[in-house]
Design a protein around this motif. Structure first.
Motif, PDB file in Angstrom:
ATOM      1  N   ALA A  60      -2.656   6.121   7.127  1.00 28.94           N
ATOM      2  CA  ALA A  60      -3.937   6.692   7.069  1.00 28.94           C
ATOM      3  C   ALA A  60      -5.438   6.082   7.586  1.00 28.94           C
ATOM      4  CB  ALA A  60      -4.999   7.244   6.216  1.00 28.94           C
ATOM      5  N   ALA A  61      -5.082   4.478   7.063  1.00 28.72           N
ATOM      6  CA  ALA A  61      -5.608   3.386   7.045  1.00 28.72           C
ATOM      7  C   ALA A  61      -5.420   2.678   8.898  1.00 28.72           C
ATOM      8  CB  ALA A  61      -5.281   2.003   6.815  1.00 28.72           C
ATOM      9  N   LYS A  90       4.996  11.176  -3.706  1.00 29.69           N
ATOM     10  CA  LYS A  90       4.996  10.104  -3.770  1.00 29.69           C
ATOM     11  C   LYS A  90       6.009   8.994  -3.358  1.00 29.69           C
ATOM     12  CE  LYS A  90       2.799   6.187  -6.067  1.00 29.69           C
ATOM     13  NZ  LYS A  90       3.691   5.162  -5.986  1.00 29.69           N
ATOM     14  N   LYS A 142       1.476   6.491   2.941  1.00 31.48           N
ATOM     15  CA  LYS A 142       0.398   7.991   3.106  1.00 31.48           C
ATOM     16  C   LYS A 142      -0.625   7.367   3.370  1.00 31.48           C
ATOM     17  CE  LYS A 142       0.101  12.496   3.245  1.00 31.48           C
ATOM     18  NZ  LYS A 142       0.184  14.561   2.309  1.00 31.48           N
ATOM     19  N   ARG A 143      -1.452   6.159   2.310  1.00 35.45           N
ATOM     20  CA  ARG A 143      -2.426   5.367   2.706  1.00 35.45           C
ATOM     21  C   ARG A 143      -2.400   4.132   4.035  1.00 35.45           C
ATOM     22  NH1 ARG A 143      -4.598   2.354  -2.103  1.00 35.45           N
ATOM     23  NH2 ARG A 143      -4.456   4.088  -3.122  1.00 35.45           N
ATOM     24  N   ILE A 146       0.827  -1.157   0.232  1.00 36.53           N
ATOM     25  CA  ILE A 146      -0.219  -0.207  -0.320  1.00 36.53           C
ATOM     26  C   ILE A 146       0.564   1.178  -0.347  1.00 36.53           C
ATOM     27  CG2 ILE A 146      -0.369   0.179   2.270  1.00 36.53           C
ATOM     28  CD1 ILE A 146      -3.050   0.426   2.331  1.00 36.53           C
TER      29      ILE A 146
END
Length: 226
Positions: free
Chosen positions: A49-50, A137, A45-46, A42
């Motif tokens: 957040a998760a 990114k 950053k995601r 993943i």
């Protein structure tokens, strides 16, 4: 797991590879009678957040940030130590940054999105406007911007950056590690599996899993050192 953090954790041709990935896969085999473990790649950053939303059970491989990420606790045994280094273009330095003249343009620094890797001195320099932080990114996009002078410096793990430059050479023929200078070691940190702070109904097995995984990781690490 971070999908673009070679050599520790990264995706290549649709598969997840890396030093930490292999450690956890070997540990997972020891837990096979108790747990089925799925590793999912993943964007970092995601992934963070998760963890914050309580969706994810665990994330790899964060550094320990008890204050800045209160939603991650506890952390596994260390998977390894990393040195976060500032690589800068020629003629640029972050050394003694707080003595930099405030009327000068701020130094543009790239980091990987979601990474918390500023030391105290750089955090103060950011507040004073002496440096400007740009989240990009991943390692690849930061190195490209550094090579085109769109960034003055890039902060990341040393090994990950060196490997990133090597990987990009086929795309950017002129790229060479010697065009950047290793300016300073910003910090050294250990990487871990970070677990959700949530226990409750969702993850009743959490404490048992952490105990078994830590034990399995110790065995894997001991075997690797023999």
């Amino acid at each position: 797991m971070d999908d673009s953090y070679p050599p520790y954790s990264y995706v290549s041709n649709g598969y997840l590879y890396g030093i930490y990935v292999e450690q956890v896969k070997l540990a997972a085999r020891q837990l096979a009678d108790h747990y089925q473990i799925t590793l999912e790649a993943i964007p970092w950053k995601r992934g963070v957040a998760a963890m914050e939303s309580g969706e994810a059970f665990a994330l790899m491989p964060p550094y320990i940030h008890k204050d800045k990420r209160p939603y991650i606790w506890p952390y596994s045994v260390s998977l390894g130590e990393e040195a976060v280094v500032a690589f800068c273009n020629q003629g640029i330095t972050l050394k003694n940054i707080l003595k930099r003249q405030p009327q000068l343009e701020p130094i543009n620094i790239g980091i990987n999105a979601g990474f918390l890797i500023l030391d105290d001195e750089l955090a103060v320099a950011r507040e004073k406007g002496l440096i400007k932080i740009w989240e990009n990114k991943d390692t690849k996009s930061n190195i490209k911007k550094l090579s085109k002078n769109r960034l003055d410096c890039y902060l990341n793990d040393r090994l990950s950056t060196v490997m990133g430059v090597e990987a990009l050479k086929s795309e950017l023929q002129t790229l060479d590690m010697s065009q950047f200078q290793e300016d300073k070691i910003v910090l050294t940190r250990t990487a871990h599996i970070g677990y959700t702070k949530e226990n409750g109904e969702r993850f009743p097995y959490k404490l048992d899993f952490i105990e078994k995984m830590n034990e399995a990781l110790r065995v894997v690490q001991a075997n690797n050192h023999q």
